[in-house]
Scaffold this motif. Structure first.
Motif, PDB file in Angstrom:
ATOM      1  N   UNK A 147      -3.078  -5.952 -17.414  1.00  0.00           N
ATOM      2  CA  UNK A 147      -2.785  -5.238 -16.171  1.00  0.00           C
ATOM      3  C   UNK A 147      -1.526  -4.386 -16.314  1.00  0.00           C
ATOM      4  N   UNK A 148      -1.572  -3.249 -15.701  1.00  0.00           N
ATOM      5  CA  UNK A 148      -0.429  -2.344 -15.642  1.00  0.00           C
ATOM      6  C   UNK A 148      -0.604  -1.485 -14.402  1.00  0.00           C
ATOM      7  N   UNK A 149       0.497  -1.071 -13.799  1.00  0.00           N
ATOM      8  CA  UNK A 149       0.432  -0.347 -12.533  1.00  0.00           C
ATOM      9  C   UNK A 149       1.251   0.935 -12.622  1.00  0.00           C
TER      10      UNK A 149
ATOM     11  N   UNK B 265       0.842  -1.191   0.000  1.00  0.00           N
ATOM     12  CA  UNK B 265       0.000   0.000   0.000  1.00  0.00           C
ATOM     13  C   UNK B 265       0.884   1.250   0.000  1.00  0.00           C
ATOM     14  N   UNK B 266       0.414   2.223  -0.707  1.00  0.00           N
ATOM     15  CA  UNK B 266       1.097   3.506  -0.745  1.00  0.00           C
ATOM     16  C   UNK B 266       0.291   4.525   0.045  1.00  0.00           C
ATOM     17  N   UNK B 267       0.998   5.451   0.674  1.00  0.00           N
ATOM     18  CA  UNK B 267       0.297   6.534   1.347  1.00  0.00           C
ATOM     19  C   UNK B 267      -0.264   7.478   0.282  1.00  0.00           C
ATOM     20  N   UNK B 268      -1.187   8.323   0.680  1.00  0.00           N
ATOM     21  CA  UNK B 268      -1.784   9.282  -0.255  1.00  0.00           C
ATOM     22  C   UNK B 268      -0.706  10.184  -0.857  1.00  0.00           C
ATOM     23  N   UNK B 269       0.250  10.575  -0.042  1.00  0.00           N
ATOM     24  CA  UNK B 269       1.339  11.441  -0.524  1.00  0.00           C
ATOM     25  C   UNK B 269       2.195  10.698  -1.554  1.00  0.00           C
ATOM     26  N   UNK B 270       2.487   9.410  -1.284  1.00  0.00           N
ATOM     27  CA  UNK B 270       3.284   8.617  -2.230  1.00  0.00           C
ATOM     28  C   UNK B 270       2.536   8.424  -3.548  1.00  0.00           C
ATOM     29  N   UNK B 271       1.232   8.181  -3.468  1.00  0.00           N
ATOM     30  CA  UNK B 271       0.405   8.024  -4.669  1.00  0.00           C
ATOM     31  C   UNK B 271       0.465   9.296  -5.506  1.00  0.00           C
ATOM     32  N   UNK B 272       0.268  10.437  -4.855  1.00  0.00           N
ATOM     33  CA  UNK B 272       0.299  11.716  -5.569  1.00  0.00           C
ATOM     34  C   UNK B 272       1.676  11.979  -6.177  1.00  0.00           C
ATOM     35  N   UNK B 273       2.724  11.659  -5.427  1.00  0.00           N
ATOM     36  CA  UNK B 273       4.087  11.889  -5.916  1.00  0.00           C
ATOM     37  C   UNK B 273       4.383  11.007  -7.124  1.00  0.00           C
ATOM     38  N   UNK B 274       4.019   9.739  -7.054  1.00  0.00           N
ATOM     39  CA  UNK B 274       4.273   8.825  -8.173  1.00  0.00           C
ATOM     40  C   UNK B 274       3.448   9.210  -9.403  1.00  0.00           C
ATOM     41  N   UNK B 275       2.194   9.575  -9.174  1.00  0.00           N
ATOM     42  CA  UNK B 275       1.333   9.994 -10.285  1.00  0.00           C
ATOM     43  C   UNK B 275       1.932  11.230 -10.962  1.00  0.00           C
ATOM     44  N   UNK B 276       2.309  12.205 -10.166  1.00  0.00           N
ATOM     45  CA  UNK B 276       2.904  13.434 -10.712  1.00  0.00           C
ATOM     46  C   UNK B 276       4.226  13.131 -11.414  1.00  0.00           C
ATOM     47  N   UNK B 277       5.031  12.271 -10.835  1.00  0.00           N
ATOM     48  CA  UNK B 277       6.326  11.927 -11.428  1.00  0.00           C
ATOM     49  C   UNK B 277       6.129  11.254 -12.789  1.00  0.00           C
ATOM     50  N   UNK B 278       5.153  10.346 -12.884  1.00  0.00           N
ATOM     51  CA  UNK B 278       4.921   9.684 -14.173  1.00  0.00           C
ATOM     52  C   UNK B 278       4.488  10.690 -15.233  1.00  0.00           C
ATOM     53  N   UNK B 279       3.480  11.510 -14.917  1.00  0.00           N
ATOM     54  CA  UNK B 279       2.960  12.431 -15.933  1.00  0.00           C
ATOM     55  C   UNK B 279       3.995  13.488 -16.306  1.00  0.00           C
ATOM     56  N   UNK B 280       4.830  13.874 -15.372  1.00  0.00           N
ATOM     57  CA  UNK B 280       5.928  14.809 -15.683  1.00  0.00           C
ATOM     58  C   UNK B 280       6.919  14.129 -16.622  1.00  0.00           C
ATOM     59  N   UNK B 281       7.281  12.892 -16.308  1.00  0.00           N
ATOM     60  CA  UNK B 281       8.219  12.154 -17.164  1.00  0.00           C
ATOM     61  C   UNK B 281       7.626  11.938 -18.558  1.00  0.00           C
TER      62      UNK B 281
ATOM     63  N   UNK C  31      -3.918   3.869 -13.324  1.00  0.00           N
ATOM     64  CA  UNK C  31      -3.952   3.610 -11.885  1.00  0.00           C
ATOM     65  C   UNK C  31      -3.186   2.317 -11.606  1.00  0.00           C
ATOM     66  N   UNK C  32      -3.525   1.646 -10.543  1.00  0.00           N
ATOM     67  CA  UNK C  32      -2.776   0.440 -10.173  1.00  0.00           C
ATOM     68  C   UNK C  32      -3.274  -0.822 -10.879  1.00  0.00           C
ATOM     69  N   UNK C  33      -4.256  -0.694 -11.764  1.00  0.00           N
ATOM     70  CA  UNK C  33      -4.792  -1.857 -12.475  1.00  0.00           C
ATOM     71  C   UNK C  33      -4.754  -1.723 -13.992  1.00  0.00           C
ATOM     72  N   UNK C  34      -4.962  -0.509 -14.491  1.00  0.00           N
ATOM     73  CA  UNK C  34      -5.102  -0.347 -15.946  1.00  0.00           C
ATOM     74  C   UNK C  34      -4.735   1.069 -16.366  1.00  0.00           C
ATOM     75  N   UNK C  35      -4.612   1.213 -17.677  1.00  0.00           N
ATOM     76  CA  UNK C  35      -4.408   2.523 -18.287  1.00  0.00           C
ATOM     77  C   UNK C  35      -5.416   2.643 -19.420  1.00  0.00           C
ATOM     78  N   UNK C  36      -5.939   3.845 -19.614  1.00  0.00           N
ATOM     79  CA  UNK C  36      -6.851   4.084 -20.727  1.00  0.00           C
ATOM     80  C   UNK C  36      -6.485   5.384 -21.418  1.00  0.00           C
TER      81      UNK C  36
END
Length: 153
Positions: free
Chosen positions: A115-117, A1-17, A52-57
């Motif tokens: 599946x993709x995460x 499990x990721x904390x809310x802060x970790x989720x936000x950081x990873x999401x932001x890091x991916x979209x920035x990359x 998200x942690x299951x799929x991409x669309x």
């Protein structure tokens, strides 16, 4: 499990990359494009990428609040369905009646990868390989097809 802060950081890091990866790619018309926040030029018509942690669309979303107008847009996309699928190089799923997380109705034309995460950095190359060619193809399609929708503005 990721904390809310970790989720936000990873999401932001991916979209920035992803945005940095796509930045040097010109649009079909040769212009610089903000690929992450692609502007279709039509109100309530969006090109959306989600993961998200299951799929991409990746999707064309029609979110007009008036059901009749939204249906007209969907029907207009159906008129150019063959061109869209030919440009994309694959068939996508067509959903005339869907609801978002807030319960608001919308229509969409989309492709899903699972599946993709998003929260697993090892999956990022697969996500980029999924989004990039489809987003470029959507742009190429829209460069010509947007004029079909002028009357619906």
């Amino acid at each position: 499990m990721y904390s809310k802060a970790e989720v936000n950081q990873l999401r932001q890091a991916f979209w920035t990359a992803f945005g940095q990866y796509m930045a040097p790619v010109p649009s079909a018309e040769g212009d610089t494009t903000n690929w992450i926040n692609y502007k279709t030029g039509l109100k309530h018509v969006y090109f959306r990428m989600q993961a998200d942690n299951r799929r991409a669309t990746i999707a064309i979303e029609l979110a007009h609040p008036d059901a009749g107008i939204r249906e007209l847009f969907f029907e207009q996309f159906e008129e150019v369905k063959n061109v869209l699928h030919e440009t994309l190089g694959e068939a996508w799923t067509w959903e005339a009646h869907a609801t978002d997380a807030q319960g608001l109705p919308f229509s969409r034309i989309y492709k899903e990868l699972s599946p993709v995460n998003l929260f697993n950095r090892d999956d990022w190359p697969a996500l980029i390989s999924f989004f990039k060619p489809r987003l470029i193809a959507l742009d190429a399609f829209w460069t010509d097809a947007q004029y079909t929708f002028e009357a619906l503005k």
